[in-house]
Design a protein around this motif. Sequence first.
Motif: not given
Length: 157
Positions: A52-56, A70-74, A76-93
């Motif tokens: 899934s992808v979320r935008q702020f 992008r939520l790469d890995f979730i 829920i039982e172990k309360f763990e998430v891996n996510s990647s910045l895919i646009e905005g923020g400092g990407i490209g700058t």
Amino acid sequence: MSSSWSCEIESAVPAPRLFKVAMMDWHNLAPKLASDKIVSAAAVEGDGSAGSVRQFNFAPGMPFSHVKERLDFIDIEKFEVNSSLIEGGGIGTHVESASSHTIFVPKDGGCVVKVVGTYKPLPGANTEEEAERVKGSIIGIIKTAEGYLLANPDAYN
């Protein structure tokens, strides 16, 4: 060459509740709890599961107008998430790529939130300053979510 940073945040809130607010439902709560920084947020793709992808969208005066993650890995039982910045923020700058691994570890009725960020800086970018800004943002999210849950003991049980 990739670089990384890490931080640990102690919380009085149990891991399941804080995980739900800070990781799984933050896109719904952020505009209400941190409206001075985040003016809107939404799921852009997916149902909240891995992939899934979320935008702020940030308020004027913030360093960036928006980020998409992008939520790469979730787990829920172990309360763990891996996510990647895919646009905005400092990407490209400032960075070519950025990701984070977050886990909420139960401790003494509360939890410790452990975050490791990994990024590939662009040549000439001040990555130490950028890493400190990101750490500050993550700490702010966790502490804002914690404050909400402490003030609302029946929420997210």
